[in-house]
Design a protein around this motif. Structure first.
Motif, mmCIF file in Angstrom:
data_model
loop_
_atom_site.group_PDB
_atom_site.id
_atom_site.type_symbol
_atom_site.label_atom_id
_atom_site.label_comp_id
_atom_site.label_asym_id
_atom_site.label_seq_id
_atom_site.Cartn_x
_atom_site.Cartn_y
_atom_site.Cartn_z
ATOM 1 N N LEU A 180 22.276 -31.983 -43.376
ATOM 2 C CA LEU A 180 22.950 -33.285 -43.408
ATOM 3 C C LEU A 180 24.468 -33.122 -43.449
ATOM 4 C CD1 LEU A 180 20.864 -35.717 -45.671
ATOM 5 C CD2 LEU A 180 21.733 -36.157 -43.369
ATOM 6 N N GLU A 181 24.940 -32.192 -44.287
ATOM 7 C CA GLU A 181 26.384 -31.946 -44.384
ATOM 8 C C GLU A 181 26.950 -31.513 -43.030
ATOM 9 O OE1 GLU A 181 27.056 -29.125 -47.446
ATOM 10 O OE2 GLU A 181 26.368 -30.441 -49.066
ATOM 11 N N ASN A 182 26.253 -30.609 -42.355
ATOM 12 C CA ASN A 182 26.718 -30.127 -41.042
ATOM 13 C C ASN A 182 26.733 -31.243 -40.005
ATOM 14 O OD1 ASN A 182 27.229 -27.451 -41.740
ATOM 15 N ND2 ASN A 182 25.124 -26.807 -41.370
ATOM 16 N N LEU A 183 25.660 -32.040 -39.977
ATOM 17 C CA LEU A 183 25.584 -33.121 -38.992
ATOM 18 C C LEU A 183 26.672 -34.158 -39.221
ATOM 19 C CD1 LEU A 183 21.698 -33.664 -38.831
ATOM 20 C CD2 LEU A 183 23.154 -32.711 -37.032
ATOM 21 N N ARG A 184 26.924 -34.496 -40.470
ATOM 22 C CA ARG A 184 27.962 -35.489 -40.779
ATOM 23 C C ARG A 184 29.358 -34.977 -40.461
ATOM 24 N NH1 ARG A 184 24.907 -37.350 -46.336
ATOM 25 N NH2 ARG A 184 23.810 -39.158 -45.449
ATOM 26 N N ALA A 185 29.493 -33.640 -40.467
ATOM 27 C CA ALA A 185 30.800 -33.047 -40.140
ATOM 28 C C ALA A 185 30.928 -32.757 -38.646
ATOM 29 C CB ALA A 185 30.991 -31.759 -40.937
ATOM 30 N N GLY A 186 29.890 -33.135 -37.880
ATOM 31 C CA GLY A 186 29.934 -32.930 -36.431
ATOM 32 C C GLY A 186 29.578 -31.518 -36.005
ATOM 33 N N ARG A 187 28.987 -30.745 -36.920
ATOM 34 C CA ARG A 187 28.613 -29.368 -36.594
ATOM 35 C C ARG A 187 27.133 -29.285 -36.218
ATOM 36 N NH1 ARG A 187 31.768 -28.575 -41.501
ATOM 37 N NH2 ARG A 187 29.797 -28.505 -42.661
ATOM 38 N N GLN A 188 26.723 -28.107 -35.741
ATOM 39 C CA GLN A 188 25.322 -27.857 -35.454
ATOM 40 C C GLN A 188 24.533 -27.788 -36.776
ATOM 41 O OE1 GLN A 188 23.517 -27.573 -32.438
ATOM 42 N NE2 GLN A 188 25.429 -28.552 -31.773
ATOM 43 N N PRO A 189 23.256 -28.158 -36.765
ATOM 44 C CA PRO A 189 22.491 -28.244 -38.018
ATOM 45 C C PRO A 189 22.512 -26.979 -38.868
ATOM 46 C CG PRO A 189 21.255 -29.226 -36.228
ATOM 47 C CD PRO A 189 22.456 -28.598 -35.608
ATOM 48 N N PHE A 190 22.434 -25.785 -38.225
ATOM 49 C CA PHE A 190 22.310 -24.545 -38.986
ATOM 50 C C PHE A 190 23.592 -23.713 -38.986
ATOM 51 C CE2 PHE A 190 17.954 -25.564 -37.594
ATOM 52 C CZ PHE A 190 17.336 -25.626 -38.835
ATOM 53 N N GLU A 191 24.699 -24.348 -38.703
ATOM 54 C CA GLU A 191 25.962 -23.614 -38.691
ATOM 55 C C GLU A 191 26.276 -23.077 -40.088
ATOM 56 O OE1 GLU A 191 30.621 -24.511 -37.623
ATOM 57 O OE2 GLU A 191 29.040 -25.478 -36.437
ATOM 58 N N GLY A 192 26.566 -21.768 -40.142
ATOM 59 C CA GLY A 192 26.872 -21.137 -41.421
ATOM 60 C C GLY A 192 25.646 -20.743 -42.222
ATOM 61 N N SER A 193 24.436 -20.997 -41.692
ATOM 62 C CA SER A 193 23.202 -20.678 -42.407
ATOM 63 C C SER A 193 22.646 -19.340 -41.942
ATOM 64 C CB SER A 193 22.154 -21.778 -42.174
ATOM 65 O OG SER A 193 20.922 -21.412 -42.747
ATOM 66 N N LYS A 194 22.060 -18.595 -42.881
ATOM 67 C CA LYS A 194 21.440 -17.313 -42.549
ATOM 68 C C LYS A 194 19.913 -17.430 -42.477
ATOM 69 C CE LYS A 194 25.150 -14.606 -44.701
ATOM 70 N NZ LYS A 194 25.480 -13.589 -45.739
ATOM 71 N N GLU A 195 19.409 -18.662 -42.580
ATOM 72 C CA GLU A 195 17.970 -18.887 -42.538
ATOM 73 C C GLU A 195 17.406 -18.586 -41.145
ATOM 74 O OE1 GLU A 195 15.753 -19.745 -44.760
ATOM 75 O OE2 GLU A 195 17.030 -20.109 -46.490
ATOM 76 N N THR A 196 16.157 -18.144 -41.107
ATOM 77 C CA THR A 196 15.462 -17.931 -39.840
ATOM 78 C C THR A 196 15.256 -19.275 -39.153
ATOM 79 O OG1 THR A 196 14.275 -16.092 -40.881
ATOM 80 C CG2 THR A 196 13.401 -16.903 -38.790
ATOM 81 N N ALA A 197 15.300 -19.285 -37.838
ATOM 82 C CA ALA A 197 15.063 -20.528 -37.089
ATOM 83 C C ALA A 197 13.728 -21.129 -37.511
ATOM 84 C CB ALA A 197 15.066 -20.245 -35.596
ATOM 85 N N PRO A 198 13.665 -22.442 -37.749
ATOM 86 C CA PRO A 198 12.451 -23.058 -38.309
ATOM 87 C C PRO A 198 11.202 -22.844 -37.474
ATOM 88 C CG PRO A 198 13.973 -24.725 -37.463
ATOM 89 C CD PRO A 198 14.704 -23.438 -37.479
ATOM 90 N N GLU A 199 11.356 -22.734 -36.142
ATOM 91 C CA GLU A 199 10.180 -22.554 -35.284
ATOM 92 C C GLU A 199 9.610 -21.139 -35.381
ATOM 93 O OE1 GLU A 199 13.775 -21.853 -32.540
ATOM 94 O OE2 GLU A 199 13.250 -23.061 -34.292
ATOM 95 N N LYS A 200 10.339 -20.223 -36.042
ATOM 96 C CA LYS A 200 9.870 -18.841 -36.173
ATOM 97 C C LYS A 200 9.396 -18.514 -37.582
ATOM 98 C CE LYS A 200 12.921 -17.145 -32.505
ATOM 99 N NZ LYS A 200 14.022 -16.210 -32.163
ATOM 100 N N ARG A 201 9.408 -19.489 -38.471
ATOM 101 C CA ARG A 201 8.998 -19.236 -39.859
ATOM 102 C C ARG A 201 7.476 -19.288 -39.997
ATOM 103 N NH1 ARG A 201 13.285 -23.391 -42.710
ATOM 104 N NH2 ARG A 201 15.147 -22.631 -41.605
ATOM 105 N N SER A 202 6.989 -18.715 -41.096
ATOM 106 C CA SER A 202 5.540 -18.707 -41.341
ATOM 107 C C SER A 202 5.083 -19.936 -42.114
ATOM 108 C CB SER A 202 5.151 -17.449 -42.128
ATOM 109 O OG SER A 202 5.815 -17.429 -43.381
ATOM 110 N N LYS A 203 6.043 -20.714 -42.631
ATOM 111 C CA LYS A 203 5.707 -21.917 -43.395
ATOM 112 C C LYS A 203 6.491 -23.118 -42.872
ATOM 113 C CE LYS A 203 4.477 -19.666 -47.768
ATOM 114 N NZ LYS A 203 4.749 -19.589 -49.231
ATOM 115 N N LEU A 204 5.952 -24.275 -43.129
ATOM 116 C CA LEU A 204 6.661 -25.498 -42.733
ATOM 117 C C LEU A 204 7.968 -25.632 -43.496
ATOM 118 C CD1 LEU A 204 3.591 -27.892 -42.661
ATOM 119 C CD2 LEU A 204 4.976 -27.273 -40.693
ATOM 120 N N PRO A 205 9.005 -26.151 -42.867
ATOM 121 C CA PRO A 205 10.311 -26.242 -43.539
ATOM 122 C C PRO A 205 10.369 -27.257 -44.675
ATOM 123 C CG PRO A 205 10.380 -27.287 -41.379
ATOM 124 C CD PRO A 205 9.068 -26.600 -41.471
ATOM 125 N N VAL A 206 9.522 -28.296 -44.626
ATOM 126 C CA VAL A 206 9.566 -29.352 -45.628
ATOM 127 C C VAL A 206 8.185 -29.503 -46.252
ATOM 128 C CG1 VAL A 206 10.134 -31.770 -46.088
ATOM 129 C CG2 VAL A 206 11.291 -30.556 -44.239
#
Length: 457
Positions: A427-453
């Motif tokens: 949310l912070e990134n989107l409100r600042a006009g950035r990409q959703p995962f900018e600055g994040s070291k998390e694995t891309a959600p489509e490659k994770r073994s569990k649901l993100p939420v």
């Protein structure tokens, strides 16, 4: 009742958000007890209910309604009737049950005063021998009541300690939680408290494995925690062999150490436990889902795929299984084939939110963001609180440069997942006009073994 429920849960319930809820009673206490005690229980409760109604009608038939104490009798009868109705259509706590039988006793006493029933009096101490025996029986009764009261007190104390321990576990005080769980077991040895010990030791072992400290004592600590978890899980299954939750706990211990490949028999232990889960809770896909995760941990992806298909057969909209199955297909390079299959399924089940989520997720993984938006928008329309569908819908909007639409989705997700740090960061990134995962070291959600939420059950 709870064990009967998981064996005979209606198919319609499995497809709803209550699929993971274990009900320990029916629509009311009396109905539940009648179901558990059979024909004799039904006749006993029916006799009681008819007697209560007869008590209320008898004064009118016998003209006792003219008695000066009749108003007090009538108010007591109405109170009894109210409590009976509560027991019929609701599952109140013990206090209401005690109040009901105290009110019935008061009603009987008033019947004697009004003259609706005969009073028989006798003195136990007119006869010395009878008086001695009566005194002895009264003493034995008092001792028995005291002993029973102590037993009830220790059980209540155990429940209090377990609840305090769970509260400490939630806030991360694992040492305090474990200590209270052990105290609770000393007061009342039940399977639920042993499951608590399994949970807290699994968390402690995860923390230990992720620690960067090269302390040589870590191995000994790990062995001690593993032994405690295994022993607690085993004791839980011994106390409650027909409760599937106990077998889930024991299986989780084996599943946890399977990837380490150093504990012999761990995989077999978990397989046997989850097989028992499938037997005891045949109407739920939880056993198949746990087995799939176990097979993935053991590197048997093909077997995991069969487990997931079996889970989806039981619950067609089982998002977690659909998500994991999609990842397996994607990891094998079968993304296009998987999308074709789910597109066909969507034609036959256009309102199946599980199919729509899988369709949207696969298209997001293939970077077909417009296709993902079309599927996920429909899923969210059908189920407004489908947080994971909103998650990938929001990411798809962001990829299509629809920033405000993406923000709206994550704002809605945050309402039901206020403690999810990743959602806050996006949310912070989107409100600042950035990409959703900018600055994040998390694995891309489509490659994770569990649901993100986390979805509500």
């Amino acid at each position: 009742f709870g064990e009967a429920w998981v064996k005979n849960r209606p198919v319609e319930v499995v497809q709803t958000i209550f699929w993971g809820s274990d009900f320990n009673s029916g629509v009311g206490r009396i109905v539940t007890m009648a179901a558990l005690s059979g024909i004799l229980g039904i006749l006993a409760w029916l006799s009681f209910l008819l007697s209560v109604l007869w008590f209320g009608a008898k004064p009118i038939i016998t003209k006792a309604a003219e008695h000066k104490e009749y108003p007090a009798f009538l108010s007591t009868f109405v109170g009894v009737l109210f409590l009976v109705i509560m027991e019929l259509i609701y599952v109140p706590d013990t206090v209401v049950g005690v109040a009901l039988f105290m009110a019935v006793g008061l009603l009987l006493a008033m019947m004697v005063n009004i003259g609706l029933t005969k009073k028989i009096s006798f003195n136990l101490f007119d006869n010395p021998k009878l008086g001695f025996v009566s005194s002895l029986l009264i003493v034995i009764l008092i001792v028995g009541v005291v002993a029973m009261s102590y037993g009830v007190f220790t059980k209540l104390l155990g429940a209090y300690q377990f609840n305090r321990g769970y509260a400490k576990q939630v806030v991360g005080d694992l040492q305090g939680a474990e200590m209270l769980y052990k105290r609770a077991l000393k007061n009342n040895e039940i399977d639920q408290y042993y499951r608590g010990l399994v949970d807290v030791n699994l968390v402690k072992m995860r923390q230990l494995l992720s620690a960067k400290d090269a302390d040589p004592k870590l191995a000994e600590k790990f062995k001690e925690m593993l032994a405690t978890a295994f022993d607690s899980g085993r004791k839980a299954t011994e106390i409650g062999p027909t409760n599937y939750l106990n077998w889930v706990s024991l299986g989780m211990v084996g599943e946890f150490v399977v990837p380490l490949k150093q504990i012999q028999g761990a995989y077999d232990l978990a397989v046997n436990s989850y097989t028992k889960v499938k037997e005891l809770n045949a109407t739920s896909p939880i056993g198949q889902m746990r087995m799939a995760r176990l097979d993935i941990a053991a590197g048997n992806v093909d077997k995991a795929k069969l487990d997931l298909l079996e889970a989806i057969k039981i619950k067609s909209n089982f998002t977690e299984a659909l998500f994991l199955l999609s990842q397996i297909e994607a990891s094998k390079g079968n993304l296009a084939a998987a999308i074709d299959k789910v597109d066909q399924a969507a034609l036959f089940s256009p309102n199946d939110v599980g199919v729509l989520f899988q369709q949207g997720f696969l298209k997001y993984s293939k970077k077909d963001y417009k296709g993902a938006v079309a599927a996920l928008e429909r899923a969210v329309t059908i189920n407004n609180q489908y947080s994971n569908a909103r998650y990938f819908l929001g990411l798809s909007y962001a990829q299509l440069d629809q920033q405000q639409a993406a923000i709206d989705q994550f704002v809605e997700i945050a309402k039901y997942n206020s403690d999810n740090e990743e959602v806050k960061t996006i949310l912070e990134n989107l409100r600042a006009g950035r990409q959703p995962f900018e600055g994040s070291k998390e694995t891309a959600p489509e490659k994770r073994s569990k649901l993100p939420v986390k979805e509500e059950k």
